[in-house]
Write an enzyme that holds these catalytic residues in place. Sequence first.
Site, PDB file in Angstrom:
ATOM      1  N   HIS A  82      24.809 -35.742  34.140  1.00 44.04           N
ATOM      2  CA  HIS A  82      24.813 -34.797  34.364  1.00 44.04           C
ATOM      3  C   HIS A  82      24.591 -33.154  32.753  1.00 44.04           C
ATOM      4  CE1 HIS A  82      24.532 -30.091  35.704  1.00 44.04           C
ATOM      5  NE2 HIS A  82      24.020 -31.070  36.798  1.00 44.04           N
TER       6      HIS A  82
ATOM      7  N   GLU B 113      16.365 -33.072  35.209  1.00 49.08           N
ATOM      8  CA  GLU B 113      16.804 -32.416  35.987  1.00 49.08           C
ATOM      9  C   GLU B 113      16.775 -30.855  34.362  1.00 49.08           C
ATOM     10  OE1 GLU B 113      20.283 -31.309  38.536  1.00 49.08           O
ATOM     11  OE2 GLU B 113      21.169 -32.169  37.150  1.00 49.08           O
TER      12      GLU B 113
END
Length: 248
Positions: A92, A162
């Site tokens: 992430h 993302e």
Amino acid sequence: MFIAANWKAYVEDAERAKKLAALGKRLAGKCRKHEIVLAPAALHLGMLAQGNKSKVKFAAQDVSLTTGGAHTGEVSAQMLENMDVAYTLVGHSERRAMGETDIVVAEKARHALAHGVVPIVCVGERERDAGAEYLSLIRAQISAVFAPLTPKERLMTVIAYEPVWAIGKSAADALPSHEVMEMALYIRKVLGDFLPGKAPAHTKILYGGSVEPGNIRDLAAGSGIDGFLIGHASVDSKTFSALVKALS
Ligand code: PGA
């Protein structure tokens, strides 16, 4: 659709975590065509995931680079497996910002897969440049993870695209759906280097970055993605219900 809720460190209270998980289970029971995956903080994950028989699945927000042993503070892939955790995020951008490299992300994905935990590999550029150099960065992030994997592991791995600049804002700042579509096509093209024939079309690709009830339907409609990784909008029960409803 695959709907993954990344609770980050937003949910600090165990009772609130339990309530949100109960909501996730209710929604998963009602909307059977969606796969709802909840990613609580590590401390709450075991409590919620162990023995879970509902349709909801659980994910860790991160997994250790190490196996068990003398590694203070680590949560290993074996621990996740033992707690019935189905998925883990790896790479992430909030972990990468703390110094996690592509090599580390790749190793974490390998550890997870070795224990039957499916990695959701997060990739994304910090900013966009006019010369589209960011595409090479996305290619490098994906290649680092996929190259060391076995053919079977490559088929299982999920990708969450993302764009870092779109995270934690509001629907107006999310990537427009036609650009999400372009990125999904590009990612499948990159996957063609690692997967045979039509297999890249079957890899689950998620979009994340300011997904809210106001834009989720539009993003889902024409973008060629398989689901979403949702942060801030997933930790409010009304908003999360609205997100799932918008897709139904
Ligand atoms: P956001 O976060 O939905 O709050 O933008 C997404 C993520 O970081 O996974």
